[in-house]
Design an enzyme around this catalytic site. Structure first.
Site, PDB file in Angstrom:
ATOM      1  CG  HIS A 165       1.038  18.040  19.130  1.00  0.00           C
ATOM      2  ND1 HIS A 165       1.120  19.283  18.529  1.00  0.00           N
ATOM      3  CD2 HIS A 165       1.787  17.191  18.356  1.00  0.00           C
ATOM      4  CE1 HIS A 165       1.872  19.192  17.443  1.00  0.00           C
ATOM      5  NE2 HIS A 165       2.301  17.951  17.319  1.00  0.00           N
ATOM      6  CB  CYS A 221      -2.845  23.356  20.605  1.00  0.00           C
ATOM      7  SG  CYS A 221      -1.525  23.737  19.432  1.00  0.00           S
TER       8      CYS A 221
END
Length: 359
Positions: A165, A221
């Site tokens: 992430h 991301c």
């Protein structure tokens, strides 16, 4: 020779890399065609490097608050080729990923078998490791980033791969054009915090001496500028590309001490990356990692430009499903949405797009 031009729309001063045909202003997003006939000669750089003869290297930055080795057991340094490979699943957090460890294992296989990285020179941080010092916790990741560049010498080749992430935090120092710092999320980020792009830059970018090359492949991301490199190459679906000047307007230098850094990111700062079965057809993998490895395996990575083009084509030509990214004005729309946009960033204002690719 270096060249400065003013954005015709907002008058912001821009420095395009030599041989770049267009440059996009990161303030107003206007695209300007570059006239290669107007150059000026910069002062002599403070050191000699083949990659730095064409531009002025700014004075060393103010010492960073991240300038100390994290506490804990240091990792031994091994060899001229060295890699840090991180895959984070975030088990029992409510934000689990499925393909990150697959990405890490595939990257390790690529480094060993295609680029002859020794086993002892690849540091793996995944939740599959039994050694607690090899878990991708915040402190272990910070220590491993220091290990990656520790004692590096001319001729060394370094690789940093992260699958997990990424996020953003509000920036209060004024060195982010969009007002946000980009971050990487270790497995314990919910209790111990994230790792900011400022720290990543201070740890593995700015100390890099002449003759050392670092490649980063970040499958997360909001990762477009997660290394805070000064220049970004943006390409549209038809293969046309422009270099953007992302140096902070404060004048703070975010480049190296003479080395070369090139980063492939899974998406732009405002976009998200995914793991999916749509590409491998078998296992869950990160779209960026899978496409990066496939470009090499299929012989589509002769230059950095062909690598970036191949990665983007793989993502564009496969239906990853869902509205995975938000709209970005300079990108091409597909079925009223955009797919994830891989990014290429560099610390040097030369057109690395045409340079031969090698790890």
């Amino acid at each position: 020779m270096s060249m400065l031009i003013n954005c015709p729309n907002c008058r912001t001063q821009l420095q395009p890399p030599p041989a770049a045909r267009y440059i996009r202003c990161t303030i107003c997003l206007a695209v300007t065609q570059v006239d290669q006939t107007y150059f000026f000669s910069p002062p002599q750089p403070p050191y000699s490097s083949a990659y730095h003869h064409q531009y002025q290297v700014p004075v060393p930055p103010v010492p960073s608050p991240y300038g100390q080795m994290p506490a804990g057991q240091p990792v031994g340094v091994h060899g001229k080729k060295r890699a840090l490979v991180c895959g984070v699943l975030y088990r029992n957090t409510g934000r689990e990923l499925k393909g990150s460890v697959n990405d890490a294992m595939c990257m390790k296989f690529l480094l060993r078998n295609r680029f002859n990285f020794p086993e002892a020179s690849i540091l793996m941080l995944t939740e599959e490791e039994n050694d607690p010092d090899r878990k991708p916790t915040r402190e272990n990741m910070r220590r491993a980033l220091y290990w990656l560049v520790q004692g590096c010498q001319p001729g060394d080749s370094l690789v940093f791969h992260f699958s997990g992430h990424g996020s953003q935090l509000r920036n209060y120092t004024g060195d982010e054009l969009d007002g946000f710092d980009e971050t990487l999320c270790p497995m314990d980020y919910q209790t111990q915090g994230m790792i900011l792009d400022d720290e990543i830059n201070a740890t593995i970018v700015r100390p890099l001496p002449p003759g050392v090359k670092l490649h980063a492949i970040v499958d997360a991301c909001h990762s477009g500028t997660v290394l805070d490199l000064p220049f970004l190459c943006r390409m549209n679906r038809s293969g046309h590309y422009v270099w953007e000047d992302h140096r902070p307007r404060s004048g703070v230098w975010k480049g190296t001490s003479g080395g070369e850094v090139i980063s492939f990111s899974g998406c732009d700062d405002h976009q998200i990356s995914i793991d999916t079965r749509a590409l491998s057809k078998i296992a869950l993998t990160g779209a960026m990692t899978f496409s990066f490895i496939q470009a090499i395996e299929h012989g589509h990575a002769t230059t950095y430009g062909t690598m970036l083009n191949s990665v983007r084509s793989t993502i564009y030509n496969n239906d990853l499903g869902g509205n995975y990214v938000t709209y970005f004005p300079t990108m091409h729309m597909i079925n009223d949405r955009l797919k994830q946009e891989p990014q290429l960033t560099s610390n040097v204002p030369i057109d690395v797009y045409m340079k031969p690719f090698s790890l």
